[in-house]
Design an enzyme around this catalytic site. Structure first.
Site, mmCIF file in Angstrom:
data_model
loop_
_atom_site.group_PDB
_atom_site.id
_atom_site.type_symbol
_atom_site.label_atom_id
_atom_site.label_comp_id
_atom_site.label_asym_id
_atom_site.label_seq_id
_atom_site.Cartn_x
_atom_site.Cartn_y
_atom_site.Cartn_z
ATOM 1 N N ARG A 82 0.834 -1.191 0.000
ATOM 2 C CA ARG A 82 0.000 0.000 0.000
ATOM 3 C C ARG A 82 0.876 1.250 0.000
ATOM 4 N NH1 ARG A 82 -5.699 -0.539 0.483
ATOM 5 N NH2 ARG A 82 -5.590 1.704 0.760
ATOM 6 N N THR A 104 4.946 -8.131 6.064
ATOM 7 C CA THR A 104 4.967 -9.571 5.775
ATOM 8 C C THR A 104 5.482 -9.841 4.368
ATOM 9 O OG1 THR A 104 2.606 -9.314 5.389
ATOM 10 C CG2 THR A 104 3.253 -10.430 7.412
ATOM 11 N N LYS A 142 7.953 -12.792 2.175
ATOM 12 C CA LYS A 142 7.599 -13.418 0.893
ATOM 13 C C LYS A 142 8.735 -13.289 -0.113
ATOM 14 C CE LYS A 142 2.886 -12.321 2.024
ATOM 15 N NZ LYS A 142 1.796 -11.325 1.926
HETATM 16 O O1 73E Z 1 3.020 -3.823 9.490
HETATM 17 C C1 73E Z 1 1.783 -4.287 9.022
HETATM 18 C C2 73E Z 1 1.577 -5.714 9.510
HETATM 19 O O2 73E Z 1 2.513 -6.584 8.920
HETATM 20 C C3 73E Z 1 0.663 -3.393 9.546
HETATM 21 O O3 73E Z 1 0.817 -2.091 9.039
HETATM 22 C C4 73E Z 1 -0.681 -3.953 9.123
HETATM 23 O O4 73E Z 1 -0.806 -5.278 9.657
HETATM 24 C C5 73E Z 1 0.167 -6.188 9.162
HETATM 25 C C6 73E Z 1 -0.121 -7.556 9.733
HETATM 26 O O5 73E Z 1 0.146 -7.601 11.095
HETATM 27 C C7 73E Z 1 -1.799 -3.116 9.588
HETATM 28 N N1 73E Z 1 -2.922 -2.816 8.901
HETATM 29 C C8 73E Z 1 -3.671 -2.058 9.689
HETATM 30 N N2 73E Z 1 -3.051 -1.865 10.826
HETATM 31 N N3 73E Z 1 -1.870 -2.520 10.771
HETATM 32 C C9 73E Z 1 -4.979 -1.519 9.374
HETATM 33 C C10 73E Z 1 -5.559 -0.550 10.189
HETATM 34 C C11 73E Z 1 -6.800 -0.051 9.878
HETATM 35 C C12 73E Z 1 -7.487 -0.497 8.767
HETATM 36 C C13 73E Z 1 -6.924 -1.465 7.952
HETATM 37 C C14 73E Z 1 -5.670 -1.973 8.255
#
Ligand code: 73E
Length: 835
Positions: A568, A678, A682
């Site tokens: 993203r 993550t 990969k």
């Molecule tokens: O670092 C990643 C992490 O690998 C982190 O930014 C992501 O989660 C992954 C899995 O643990 C994440 N996404 C969100 N918060 N952390 C998030 C927050 C609000 C809406 C959608 C996604």
């Protein structure tokens, strides 16, 4: 009560139990039957879409038989179950995964070829199931794969969005969002029309005394929306366990629409009610790491939590166990704070509907939940305004106030001398309007809280949850470092590498125990192994080069160094640092003599990823990358030395092509901002090296693979705060090379300079919050080291092979075993042979 066939008639039933296909012939019999009957097509109008459908349905049948058995066995054995609540499941395609997990892909390849189709073409017909934004949603999907593969009795609960994450088109260098309607043909879901839950919203709370003189609250009025269950089978790898993912769709409670209104002529308003109900599960919010406090989002959260909790409680009640057994039978994992409403919802069910005392109920609730935190970014921490809560969920607000009161009294008793602690830890933030802090509610209502990588789990204990560590002690907080499923991210995405590994390790056991990869180190110097490893990487790069040519019309040299950043688009992930580095390289090449140019390794800089539709700065970065590509790719002075590519619509199925094809990938967040990441895992497991900051799981990857095998750069997390402070209040000097990059942007080298003013100013004038300038020199120097290292192909190859061999820790199977042991207290249920 469910109907079941009486004992005497069961023999008749069993005679007709379907037999799963085994051979290519039997597979074709099933596929053709589905094409001709289920789809009503024939060999005269069977295109690849129909062949995909026939194949998927044949495999689905096979899956369903094991699914039924698994569910029966789990009900019968009545062990503790795990419920994984996630607003996002980024599943990607299902067919290839189903074939590989079941283990009948070779049969289907042969069968399809007899029918005149190529497997790759059939697989690529499938629409990605893209019910997620990024890492958080993909993690949930990897966890489902691991829970099934390890035979844990586990269900996922989510929302059945009609529109997943938008499709991204790049038009004239700008992102354009196109809706992702993915449900026109989805063979992987089963609508359970008989499984519905009525979910209430709005209304008011009445109080009365029951026969025993006890005060009872009752939530009345408002409106009802119906939740309908859609079930998706989740097959484990190399086991007959098939778990369930239950997704809820919303419908008007009266079914179609309000007949009374309809008959009295109010067609429009009756249809409007129906549409309002269906809107709840209509669309995934496209924000990653950002919360915007929209009412519909809160409605989605409650709708999904209420339906899931009702379902879980209903299943528990069928066992007729006493309530105190609930936490021994049920573990609920909250994937971030999005499902935190499940906490007050369970408390409400227990006290308002089941008649338990507050304390009895709260003891059950707080033993049932575990909470995973995924981010410390302030803009991503969920807060809901109290007035909105009061309006939408009046009874839950009362319960939250009561939870808070009990909690604050406890804190006051234990920390009588600390004046400010109460306001700091209160679930209610005293702002205007008051806000409900969901993360605090999640911590208070759970028995364990975990972060997703070591650094991140340490950071939450010293920043956002510091006071809670003091209150509860450190044992409530733990770490489970993220992982990925090696089935999809190695075996499926890179079948040749998987096969090569299997040939050396004596089979595919490493796909179930990834630590076995360490045995590959014995082959680091094996000439044939090295050669084949290198050939596989090259072939994967050729495939990506072809994809780039086919989609963008740009030719890239597969022997060039492929430098990839796909994720993203977010300021904290610093794609801007990458593109400024690319411009720096471009300027350097323009100034090089022919001799110098000869020494430089050709590079392809590949970007991909979506920006949230309202995230202006992220969209500006996408625009800049595209503009730079336009200029660089057609510059004769540069030729093959540098190409800049923006891949449209990055998603799971594209990641499966991209990850195996990288030489270097970029994981370059400002230290302390990326909880784990993550995709770093990969790339490395596919034989790519990485350039990264000391952030998230990069740190543990370094520990595992060795510092010589990773390119680390930049400031450390512990220094970030001070640097930011010095930008605001001290003297601030822009890195001189970065200044030269900005000069070229501002002189219009990449088109209208005005388009990029905000991007540049954020760094020059507004404090450079993400430390792009501070890290720029270190980043560029490390990129030079990469050029140098790549020139020595032999050493590069050694690094890549060694890294793959040392990646055993990063399997999501290891994560699931850790969750099961430390948080869920659950055991696998291994299917017996005759089941
Ligand atoms: O670092 C990643 C992490 O690998 C982190 O930014 C992501 O989660 C992954 C899995 O643990 C994440 N996404 C969100 N918060 N952390 C998030 C927050 C609000 C809406 C959608 C996604």
């Amino acid at each position: 009560v469910e109907a079941s066939i009486p004992e005497p008639q069961r023999a008749a039933w069993k005679k007709f139990t379907p037999k799963p296909f085994d051979t290519a012939e039997e597979f074709n019999a099933e596929a053709v039957r589905h094409i001709e009957t289920t789809l009503a097509r024939s060999m005269y109008n069977c295109d690849e879409g129909a062949a995909y459908a026939g194949t998927a349905l044949a495999f689905r049948d096979r899956l369903v038989l094991d699914w039924n058995k698994t569910q029966q066995a789990q009900t019968f054995k009545d062990q503790k179950r795990v419920y994984y609540l996630s607003l996002e499941f980024l599943m990607g395609r299902a067919l290839d995964n189903a074939m590989l997990n079941i283990g009948k892909k070779d049969v289907a390849v042969k069968g399809l070829s007899d029918l005149g189709f190529r497997m790759e073409d059939i697989i690529s017909q499938e629409h990605d199931a893209a019910l997620g934004n990024g890492g958080l949603g993909r993690l949930a999907a990897c966890f489902l794969d691991s829970m099934a593969s390890l035979n844990y009795p586990a269900w996922g609960y989510g929302l059945r969005y009609r529109y997943g994450i938008f499709k991204q088109e790049i038009i004239d260098g700008y992102q354009v969002e196109v809706p992702d309607y993915w449900l026109d043909f989805n063979p992987w879901e089963f609508a359970r029309h008989d499984i519905t839950v009525d979910v209430q919203f709005y209304g008011y709370v009445s109080k009365y005394q029951d026969d025993d003189g006890k005060n009872v609250s009752f939530w009345e009025g408002g409106e009802i929306v119906q939740a309908c269950a859609y079930d998706v089978p989740i097959a484990g790898y190399g086991t007959s366990t098939v778990n369930n993912l239950r997704l809820w769709g919303s419908k008007a409670a009266s079914g179609e629409f309000d007949f009374q209104k309809f008959n009295s002529g109010e067609y429009e308003s009756s249809v409007a009610d129906q549409q309002r109900a269906e809107t709840i599960s209509a669309v995934l919010y496209p924000n990653d790491n950002l919360e915007r406090g929209k009412e519909l989002r809160l409605k989605q959260q409650y709708f999904w939590c209420a339906a899931s909790l009702f379902d879980i409680v209903r299943r528990f009640k069928k066992t007729q166990r006493p309530w105190k057994d609930f936490p021994n039978q049920v573990a609920i994992q909250l994937n971030d704070t999005h499902p935190t409403l499940a906490i007050p919802e369970l408390q409400r069910i227990l006290i308002d509907q089941e008649g338990l005392d507050w304390d009895e109920a709260w003891s059950i609730v707080s033993k049932t939940f575990g909470y995973t935190n995924h981010t410390v970014l302030p803009e991503a921490l969920e807060k809901w305004s109290v007035p909105l809560f009061q309006h939408l969920l009046p009874r839950h607000l009362q319960i939250i106030y009561d939870i808070n009161l009990q909690f604050l009294q406890y804190v006051e008793r234990n920390f009588p001398k600390e004046r400010d602690i109460l306001s700091r830890v209160s679930i209610i933030e005293e702002a205007n309007p008051k806000m409900v802090r969901m993360a605090y509610l999640a911590v208070i209502g759970s028995h364990k809280v975990n972060g997703v990588a070591e650094l991140h789990s340490d950071l939450i204990k010293t920043t956002i949850f510091k006071d809670f560590v003091k209150i509860y002690g450190p044992d409530k907080f733990t770490n489970v470092t993220n992982g990925i499923t090696p089935r999809r991210w190695l075996h499926q995405a890179n079948p040749r590498l998987s096969e090569l590994i299997a040939s050396k390790l004596g089979g595919y056991d490493f796909l179930k125990d990834l630590t076995l990869l360490h045995k590959l180190e014995a082959y680091v110097d094996d000439k044939d192994f090295r050669k084949e490893f290198q050939e596989i990487k090259y072939a994967n790069k050729v495939r990506l080069a072809k994809y780039i040519k086919d989609t963008l019309g740009v030719s890239v040299n597969p022997s060039a160094l492929f430098d990839v950043q796909v994720k993203r688009i977010h300021e904290y992930k610093r794609q801007q640092l990458n593109i400024f580095g690319v411009i720096h390289r471009y300027l350097a090449i323009k100034a090089m003599s022919p001799e110098e140019k000869k020494k430089l390794a050709p590079r392809v800089s590949i970007f991909g990823g979506k920006a949230a539709p309202g995230y202006w700065m992220a969209k500006t970065v996408i625009h800049l990358v595209n503009q730079v590509g336009k200029v660089v790719n057609s510059d004769k002075d540069v030729g093959d030395l540098l190409k800049v590519i923006y891949l449209e619509d990055y998603n799971v199925s594209k990641a499966e092509i991209i990850c195996p094809a990288s030489d270097i990938s970029e994981h370059i967040s400002t230290a302390g901002t990326e909880a784990s990441g993550t995709s770093n895992m990969k790339f490395v497991i596919n034989g790519g090296l990485i350039i990264g900051t000391c952030d998230g799981a990069n740190i543990e990857i370094t520990r595992e693979i060795g510092e010589n095998n990773i390119f680390l750069f930049g400031n450390l997390a512990e220094d970030v705060e001070e640097l930011r402070h010095s930008h605001m209040y001290g003297t601030y000097t822009l890195d001189p090379s970065l200044a030269a990059v900005f000069d070229s942007i501002q002189s219009g080298t990449f088109g209208d300079a005005g388009a990029f003013t905000s991007l540049v100013n954020g760094i020059v004038d507004h404090g450079d919050y993400y430390l792009v300038s501070d890290d720029f020199a270190s980043y560029c120097k490390t990129q030079d080291l990469i050029d140098e290292a790549y020139r020595n192909q032999d050493e590069w190859l050694t690094k890549a092979i060694t890294s793959v061999a040392r990646m055993g820790f990063f399997s999501s199977d290891r994560c699931i075993d850790e969750y099961a042991e430390m948080i869920w207290n659950t055991e696998p249920l291994v299917p017996s042979k005759d089941e």
